[in-house]
Design an enzyme around this catalytic site. Structure first.
Site, PDB file in Angstrom:
ATOM      1  N   LYS A  51     -15.567  -7.504   5.033  1.00  0.00           N
ATOM      2  CA  LYS A  51     -14.570  -8.301   5.750  1.00  0.00           C
ATOM      3  C   LYS A  51     -14.804  -8.115   7.245  1.00  0.00           C
ATOM      4  CE  LYS A  51     -11.334  -7.427   2.051  1.00  0.00           C
ATOM      5  NZ  LYS A  51     -10.120  -6.736   1.613  1.00  0.00           N
ATOM      6  N   HIS A  65       0.846  -1.201   0.000  1.00  0.00           N
ATOM      7  CA  HIS A  65       0.000   0.000   0.000  1.00  0.00           C
ATOM      8  C   HIS A  65       0.888   1.260   0.000  1.00  0.00           C
ATOM      9  CE1 HIS A  65      -2.944  -2.792   2.235  1.00  0.00           C
ATOM     10  NE2 HIS A  65      -3.521  -2.529   1.082  1.00  0.00           N
TER      11      HIS A  65
HETATM   12  N1  COA Z   1      -0.257  -3.988  -1.585  1.00  0.00           N
HETATM   13  C1  COA Z   1      -0.655  -4.893  -0.715  1.00  0.00           C
HETATM   14  N2  COA Z   1      -1.899  -5.369  -0.643  1.00  0.00           N
HETATM   15  C2  COA Z   1      -2.774  -4.872  -1.518  1.00  0.00           C
HETATM   16  C3  COA Z   1      -2.436  -3.920  -2.459  1.00  0.00           C
HETATM   17  C4  COA Z   1      -1.109  -3.471  -2.481  1.00  0.00           C
HETATM   18  N3  COA Z   1      -0.675  -2.564  -3.331  1.00  0.00           N
HETATM   19  N4  COA Z   1      -3.523  -3.625  -3.195  1.00  0.00           N
HETATM   20  C5  COA Z   1      -4.510  -4.383  -2.713  1.00  0.00           C
HETATM   21  N5  COA Z   1      -4.054  -5.139  -1.703  1.00  0.00           N
HETATM   22  C6  COA Z   1      -4.790  -6.139  -0.939  1.00  0.00           C
HETATM   23  C7  COA Z   1      -5.344  -5.592   0.327  1.00  0.00           C
HETATM   24  O1  COA Z   1      -4.419  -5.734   1.383  1.00  0.00           O
HETATM   25  C8  COA Z   1      -6.556  -6.456   0.507  1.00  0.00           C
HETATM   26  O2  COA Z   1      -6.149  -7.668   1.076  1.00  0.00           O
HETATM   27  P1  COA Z   1      -7.097  -8.540   1.998  1.00  0.00           P
HETATM   28  O3  COA Z   1      -8.227  -8.992   1.125  1.00  0.00           O
HETATM   29  O4  COA Z   1      -6.231  -9.613   2.429  1.00  0.00           O
HETATM   30  O5  COA Z   1      -7.561  -7.638   3.113  1.00  0.00           O
HETATM   31  C9  COA Z   1      -7.025  -6.707  -0.913  1.00  0.00           C
HETATM   32  O6  COA Z   1      -5.892  -6.570  -1.712  1.00  0.00           O
HETATM   33  C10 COA Z   1      -8.015  -5.740  -1.467  1.00  0.00           C
HETATM   34  O7  COA Z   1      -8.493  -4.975  -0.470  1.00  0.00           O
HETATM   35  P2  COA Z   1      -8.639  -3.396  -0.486  1.00  0.00           P
HETATM   36  O8  COA Z   1      -7.756  -2.721  -1.467  1.00  0.00           O
HETATM   37  O9  COA Z   1      -8.555  -2.949   0.924  1.00  0.00           O
HETATM   38  O10 COA Z   1     -10.014  -3.282  -1.051  1.00  0.00           O
HETATM   39  P3  COA Z   1     -11.294  -3.755  -0.376  1.00  0.00           P
HETATM   40  O11 COA Z   1     -11.898  -4.655  -1.365  1.00  0.00           O
HETATM   41  O12 COA Z   1     -11.127  -4.285   0.975  1.00  0.00           O
HETATM   42  O13 COA Z   1     -12.025  -2.372  -0.218  1.00  0.00           O
HETATM   43  C11 COA Z   1     -13.357  -0.549  -0.893  1.00  0.00           C
HETATM   44  C12 COA Z   1     -12.818  -1.927  -1.189  1.00  0.00           C
HETATM   45  C13 COA Z   1     -13.263  -0.171   0.563  1.00  0.00           C
HETATM   46  C14 COA Z   1     -12.560   0.443  -1.697  1.00  0.00           C
HETATM   47  C15 COA Z   1     -14.834  -0.621  -1.364  1.00  0.00           C
HETATM   48  O14 COA Z   1     -15.486  -1.662  -0.678  1.00  0.00           O
HETATM   49  C16 COA Z   1     -15.563   0.663  -1.114  1.00  0.00           C
HETATM   50  O15 COA Z   1     -15.411   1.598  -1.845  1.00  0.00           O
HETATM   51  N6  COA Z   1     -16.372   0.701  -0.047  1.00  0.00           N
HETATM   52  C17 COA Z   1     -17.138   1.890   0.322  1.00  0.00           C
HETATM   53  C18 COA Z   1     -18.615   1.729   0.053  1.00  0.00           C
HETATM   54  C19 COA Z   1     -18.885   1.874  -1.415  1.00  0.00           C
HETATM   55  O16 COA Z   1     -18.802   2.932  -1.997  1.00  0.00           O
HETATM   56  N7  COA Z   1     -19.249   0.747  -2.037  1.00  0.00           N
HETATM   57  C20 COA Z   1     -19.497   0.692  -3.447  1.00  0.00           C
HETATM   58  C21 COA Z   1     -18.214   0.565  -4.213  1.00  0.00           C
HETATM   59  S1  COA Z   1     -18.551   0.199  -5.885  1.00  0.00           S
END
Ligand code: COA
Length: 159
Positions: free
Chosen positions: A42, A18
């Site tokens: 999650k 990140h």
């Molecule tokens: N380095 C390390 N890990 C990474 C990474 C990077 N560069 N890029 C992604 N990841 C990992 C994360 O650690 C995470 O791992 P995990 O599943 O083990 O926790 C995974 O990839 C993806 O997670 P993240 O990037 O945190 O995305 P998410 O899917 O958890 O979150 C949101 C998505 C929060 C952005 C989305 O749900 C959101 O926008 N929510 C708000 C409500 C909303 O508007 N919803 C409608 C959206 S269309």
């Protein structure tokens, strides 16, 4: 006009992968808001305040970066912050399907906000928060993947 981007995620916890994306984004934008999502499908190991505190500590060196929590729709939060770009990291082709879905929905909800994808350094392509938590829980060495304060917090969690 300053260019403001939002980098949203769960950050449970923030990893070097990140941080690498924030580094790249801060070279492209005047301000990068790391948006820590409160509501997530999650079941986070760290609560929202812990995730914000850890991300803030890890990113102190970036003058252009700021960490904020949000609990509303991402596009609404982006609008509140006057950001017209959402940044997401793409680690591998396997990320694309889910990212395409998110970006398409966000575009439908708010056509003026663009999503751009940044690739982390290849040493981080296999990294995720949950895999780091799993290695930590089994007492593996996570020092190459997270900031020392995150490693310490994970040790305290026994998760
Ligand atoms: N380095 C390390 N890990 C990474 C990474 C990077 N560069 N890029 C992604 N990841 C990992 C994360 O650690 C995470 O791992 P995990 O599943 O083990 O926790 C995974 O990839 C993806 O997670 P993240 O990037 O945190 O995305 P998410 O899917 O958890 O979150 C949101 C998505 C929060 C952005 C989305 O749900 C959101 O926008 N929510 C708000 C409500 C909303 O508007 N919803 C409608 C959206 S269309």
């Amino acid at each position: 006009m300053s260019k403001i981007a939002i980098y949203p995620g769960t950050f449970d916890p923030i990893t070097h992968g990140h941080r690498d994306i924030v580094l790249r984004a801060s070279q492209l934008f005047d301000r990068v808001i790391i948006a820590v999502s409160e509501h997530t499908h999650k079941n986070p190991a760290f609560d929202i305040n812990e995730r914000i505190a850890l991300a803030t500590e890890v990113l102190t060196e970036f003058d252009r970066a700021e960490v904020k929590g949000f609990s509303n729709l991402l596009v609404d939060f982006a609008r509140e912050q006057k950001a017209n770009t959402i940044i997401r990291g793409l680690r591998a082709v396997s990320d694309l399907e889910y990212e395409f879905q998110l970006a398409s929905m966000n575009r439908k909800l708010s056509p003026n906000i663009e999503t751009i994808f940044l690739m982390p350094d290849e040493q981080y392509t296999y990294l995720s928060s949950s895999i780091v938590r799993q290695v930590a829980s089994l007492k593996g060495d996570i020092s190459d993947f997270v900031h020392p304060s995150v490693a310490k917090a994970l040790t305290g969690k026994h998760c």
